[in-house]
Design a protein around this motif. Structure first.
Motif, PDB file in Angstrom:
ATOM      1  N   ARG A 108       0.827  -1.196   0.000  1.00 44.73           N
ATOM      2  CA  ARG A 108       0.000   0.000   0.000  1.00 44.73           C
ATOM      3  C   ARG A 108       0.869   1.257   0.000  1.00 44.73           C
ATOM      4  O   ARG A 108       0.565   2.239  -0.700  1.00 44.73           O
ATOM      5  N   GLU A 109       1.941   1.245   0.782  1.00 41.51           N
ATOM      6  CA  GLU A 109       2.840   2.405   0.805  1.00 41.51           C
ATOM      7  C   GLU A 109       3.503   2.606  -0.554  1.00 41.51           C
ATOM      8  O   GLU A 109       3.634   3.746  -1.022  1.00 41.51           O
ATOM      9  N   VAL A 110       3.941   1.518  -1.176  1.00 34.14           N
ATOM     10  CA  VAL A 110       4.575   1.635  -2.485  1.00 34.14           C
ATOM     11  C   VAL A 110       3.616   2.273  -3.483  1.00 34.14           C
ATOM     12  O   VAL A 110       3.980   3.179  -4.244  1.00 34.14           O
ATOM     13  N   THR A 111       2.370   1.805  -3.478  1.00 33.91           N
ATOM     14  CA  THR A 111       1.372   2.350  -4.396  1.00 33.91           C
ATOM     15  C   THR A 111       1.160   3.838  -4.168  1.00 33.91           C
ATOM     16  O   THR A 111       1.138   4.645  -5.115  1.00 33.91           O
ATOM     17  N   ARG A 112       0.999   4.236  -2.912  1.00 33.29           N
ATOM     18  CA  ARG A 112       0.744   5.639  -2.607  1.00 33.29           C
ATOM     19  C   ARG A 112       1.933   6.518  -2.966  1.00 33.29           C
ATOM     20  O   ARG A 112       1.761   7.629  -3.482  1.00 33.29           O
ATOM     21  N   LEU A 113       3.139   6.036  -2.700  1.00 31.55           N
ATOM     22  CA  LEU A 113       4.324   6.833  -3.014  1.00 31.55           C
ATOM     23  C   LEU A 113       4.514   6.946  -4.526  1.00 31.55           C
ATOM     24  O   LEU A 113       4.900   8.010  -5.033  1.00 31.55           O
ATOM     25  N   CYS A 114       4.240   5.875  -5.247  1.00 32.69           N
ATOM     26  CA  CYS A 114       4.344   5.937  -6.711  1.00 32.69           C
ATOM     27  C   CYS A 114       3.277   6.862  -7.294  1.00 32.69           C
ATOM     28  O   CYS A 114       3.527   7.590  -8.265  1.00 32.69           O
ATOM     29  N   ASP A 115       2.089   6.846  -6.695  1.00 34.24           N
ATOM     30  CA  ASP A 115       1.044   7.771  -7.134  1.00 34.24           C
ATOM     31  C   ASP A 115       1.466   9.227  -6.920  1.00 34.24           C
ATOM     32  O   ASP A 115       1.048  10.127  -7.666  1.00 34.24           O
ATOM     33  N   ALA A 116       2.322   9.457  -5.889  1.00 33.73           N
ATOM     34  CA  ALA A 116       2.811  10.810  -5.605  1.00 33.73           C
ATOM     35  C   ALA A 116       3.975  11.208  -6.499  1.00 33.73           C
ATOM     36  O   ALA A 116       4.388  12.371  -6.494  1.00 33.73           O
ATOM     37  N   GLY A 117       4.515  10.241  -7.266  1.00 32.10           N
ATOM     38  CA  GLY A 117       5.590  10.571  -8.197  1.00 32.10           C
ATOM     39  C   GLY A 117       6.864   9.775  -8.027  1.00 32.10           C
ATOM     40  O   GLY A 117       7.824   9.984  -8.781  1.00 32.10           O
ATOM     41  N   ALA A 118       6.921   8.868  -7.052  1.00 30.24           N
ATOM     42  CA  ALA A 118       8.137   8.078  -6.826  1.00 30.24           C
ATOM     43  C   ALA A 118       8.260   6.963  -7.865  1.00 30.24           C
ATOM     44  O   ALA A 118       7.284   6.580  -8.517  1.00 30.24           O
ATOM     45  N   VAL A 119       9.473   6.462  -8.021  1.00 30.14           N
ATOM     46  CA  VAL A 119       9.737   5.304  -8.866  1.00 30.14           C
ATOM     47  C   VAL A 119      10.463   4.266  -8.021  1.00 30.14           C
ATOM     48  O   VAL A 119      11.136   4.596  -7.044  1.00 30.14           O
ATOM     49  N   THR A 120      10.314   3.006  -8.391  1.00 29.86           N
ATOM     50  CA  THR A 120      11.019   1.945  -7.683  1.00 29.86           C
ATOM     51  C   THR A 120      12.298   1.597  -8.426  1.00 29.86           C
ATOM     52  O   THR A 120      12.387   1.749  -9.651  1.00 29.86           O
ATOM     53  N   ALA A 121      13.304   1.134  -7.685  1.00 25.30           N
ATOM     54  CA  ALA A 121      14.572   0.762  -8.294  1.00 25.30           C
ATOM     55  C   ALA A 121      15.190  -0.384  -7.519  1.00 25.30           C
ATOM     56  O   ALA A 121      15.041  -0.492  -6.298  1.00 25.30           O
ATOM     57  N   LEU A 122      15.895  -1.224  -8.240  1.00 26.89           N
ATOM     58  CA  LEU A 122      16.576  -2.381  -7.656  1.00 26.89           C
ATOM     59  C   LEU A 122      18.018  -2.004  -7.366  1.00 26.89           C
ATOM     60  O   LEU A 122      18.744  -1.575  -8.274  1.00 26.89           O
ATOM     61  N   LEU A 123      18.425  -2.161  -6.126  1.00 27.08           N
ATOM     62  CA  LEU A 123      19.771  -1.741  -5.741  1.00 27.08           C
ATOM     63  C   LEU A 123      20.835  -2.757  -6.157  1.00 27.08           C
ATOM     64  O   LEU A 123      21.956  -2.396  -6.490  1.00 27.08           O
ATOM     65  N   GLY A 124      20.501  -4.039  -6.134  1.00 25.96           N
ATOM     66  CA  GLY A 124      21.483  -5.056  -6.508  1.00 25.96           C
ATOM     67  C   GLY A 124      20.856  -6.425  -6.526  1.00 25.96           C
ATOM     68  O   GLY A 124      19.636  -6.586  -6.428  1.00 25.96           O
ATOM     69  N   HIS A 125      21.697  -7.431  -6.653  1.00 24.16           N
ATOM     70  CA  HIS A 125      21.194  -8.805  -6.724  1.00 24.16           C
ATOM     71  C   HIS A 125      20.765  -9.331  -5.359  1.00 24.16           C
ATOM     72  O   HIS A 125      20.012 -10.304  -5.279  1.00 24.16           O
ATOM     73  N   HIS A 126      21.246  -8.714  -4.291  1.00 28.22           N
ATOM     74  CA  HIS A 126      20.966  -9.198  -2.948  1.00 28.22           C
ATOM     75  C   HIS A 126      20.063  -8.218  -2.207  1.00 28.22           C
ATOM     76  O   HIS A 126      20.071  -7.019  -2.469  1.00 28.22           O
ATOM     77  N   VAL A 127      19.291  -8.753  -1.261  1.00 28.39           N
ATOM     78  CA  VAL A 127      18.439  -7.919  -0.421  1.00 28.39           C
ATOM     79  C   VAL A 127      19.284  -7.419   0.747  1.00 28.39           C
ATOM     80  O   VAL A 127      19.796  -8.225   1.537  1.00 28.39           O
ATOM     81  N   LEU A 128      19.438  -6.108   0.852  1.00 27.71           N
ATOM     82  CA  LEU A 128      20.293  -5.520   1.876  1.00 27.71           C
ATOM     83  C   LEU A 128      19.501  -5.189   3.134  1.00 27.71           C
ATOM     84  O   LEU A 128      18.301  -4.961   3.087  1.00 27.71           O
ATOM     85  N   ARG A 129      20.204  -5.122   4.244  1.00 27.05           N
ATOM     86  CA  ARG A 129      19.585  -4.703   5.489  1.00 27.05           C
ATOM     87  C   ARG A 129      19.173  -3.235   5.395  1.00 27.05           C
ATOM     88  O   ARG A 129      19.700  -2.475   4.594  1.00 27.05           O
ATOM     89  N   SER A 130      18.269  -2.854   6.291  1.00 29.69           N
ATOM     90  CA  SER A 130      17.820  -1.470   6.345  1.00 29.69           C
ATOM     91  C   SER A 130      18.983  -0.520   6.601  1.00 29.69           C
ATOM     92  O   SER A 130      18.993   0.612   6.109  1.00 29.69           O
ATOM     93  N   SER A 131      19.978  -0.968   7.344  1.00 31.21           N
ATOM     94  CA  SER A 131      21.126  -0.111   7.675  1.00 31.21           C
ATOM     95  C   SER A 131      22.137  -0.022   6.541  1.00 31.21           C
ATOM     96  O   SER A 131      23.006   0.851   6.548  1.00 31.21           O
ATOM     97  N   THR A 132      22.034  -0.909   5.547  1.00 31.20           N
ATOM     98  CA  THR A 132      23.019  -0.985   4.473  1.00 31.20           C
ATOM     99  C   THR A 132      22.533  -0.356   3.177  1.00 31.20           C
ATOM    100  O   THR A 132      23.314   0.217   2.422  1.00 31.20           O
ATOM    101  N   ALA A 133      21.241  -0.448   2.921  1.00 31.83           N
ATOM    102  CA  ALA A 133      20.711  -0.032   1.623  1.00 31.83           C
ATOM    103  C   ALA A 133      20.958   1.445   1.338  1.00 31.83           C
ATOM    104  O   ALA A 133      21.397   1.814   0.240  1.00 31.83           O
TER     105      ALA A 133
END
Length: 266
Positions: free
Chosen positions: A226-251
């Motif tokens: 739901r947050e992703v949808t609302r933020l994209c509706d506001a103008g945000a885009v999604t992006a993939l940082l890398g092949h691995h899922v990083l911790r919140s402190s690393t991304a």
């Protein structure tokens, strides 16, 4: 070896010139004299946290005071494209670690975000204390990195507040493991076009004089659909940082490095 940096208040370096003597006092001076044990003849930098940096030689040392004779007074402009880390509140001080590391790597501002899946909650008195702690952490990291600018820790936002920030930004990127386009491609496309990708901002950023890119990082539980949808509706885009899922402190820090390189800040 680079000079140690000590911070003074914005405006206190105004009007100085080579040969002028600046007297640093307060906690920074006590740290310089008592902890660092600086002596006459050593070279130091004094920065006002807002871009001005004095490089000079220690001319006198007294309890709680450090006198520095100015050799060079320089002003470092803000980057043309400023990077803002929107860091979701996370448990175990991972959010503070993200802000600290991103500051060392060059982030220009940090926004604490109360995401839907954030376990940590900032309320009432705790919010003020937590915000002050983040600013202290960021200031210490800026000193460690020998920066002339101290990144601002902006007021915490909830979902609605972040949507408003996204709408005002030149580019807002949600770092998300389910995104299709790599972060590099999103940034290169935006840089080449000279405007936002797949969604307009008003071009103003948080303050005038440059463009602003938001790097949005979710909590340890991830950003809700739901947050992703609302933020994209506001103008945000999604992006993939890398092949691995990083911790919140690393991304956030990882994205700061990549964005700084692509946008020509390094």
């Amino acid at each position: 070896m680079s000079n140690p940096v000590f911070f003074t208040s914005p405006g206190t370096l105004d009007g100085l010139a080579p040969g002028s003597v600046f007297v640093l006092d307060g906690p920074e001076a006590r740290h310089a004299v008592t902890v660092k044990r600086l002596a006459v003849g050593e070279t130091v930098d004094i920065a006002d946290g807002a871009g001005k940096r004095l490089t000079g030689t220690v001319s006198a040392v007294a309890p709680g005071e450090l006198s520095v004779e100015c050799s060079v007074l320089a002003e470092e402009p803000r980057p043309g494209v400023r990077l803002v880390l929107v860091q979701a509140l996370a448990k175990g001080d991972r959010d503070e670690l993200a802000a600290e590391t991103a500051t060392e790597l060059g982030i220009d501002a940090v926004v604490p975000w109360q995401a839907e899946r954030s376990i940590v909650r900032w309320k009432a008195e705790r919010a003020a204390k937590s915000h002050a702690k983040w600013q202290s952490v960021v200031t210490a990291a800026a000193k460690q990195a020998r920066r002339a600018w101290i990144p601002e820790v902006r007021p915490a936002v909830d979902g609605a507040g972040l949507q408003a920030a996204v709408a005002a930004a030149d580019l807002a990127i949600i770092l998300h493991e389910d995104a299709v386009r790599p972060l590099r491609r999103v940034l290169e496309a935006w840089q080449g076009a000279g405007s936002a990708v797949d969604g307009p901002g008003d071009g103003s950023g948080a303050d005038s004089g440059g463009r602003e890119v938001l790097l949005i990082v979710g909590p340890e539980g991830g950003i809700s659909p739901r947050e992703v949808t609302r933020l994209c509706d506001a103008g945000a885009v999604t992006a993939l940082l890398g092949h691995h899922v990083l911790r919140s402190s690393t991304a956030g820090p990882a994205a700061t490095v990549l964005a700084s390189d692509i946008l020509g800040r390094w």
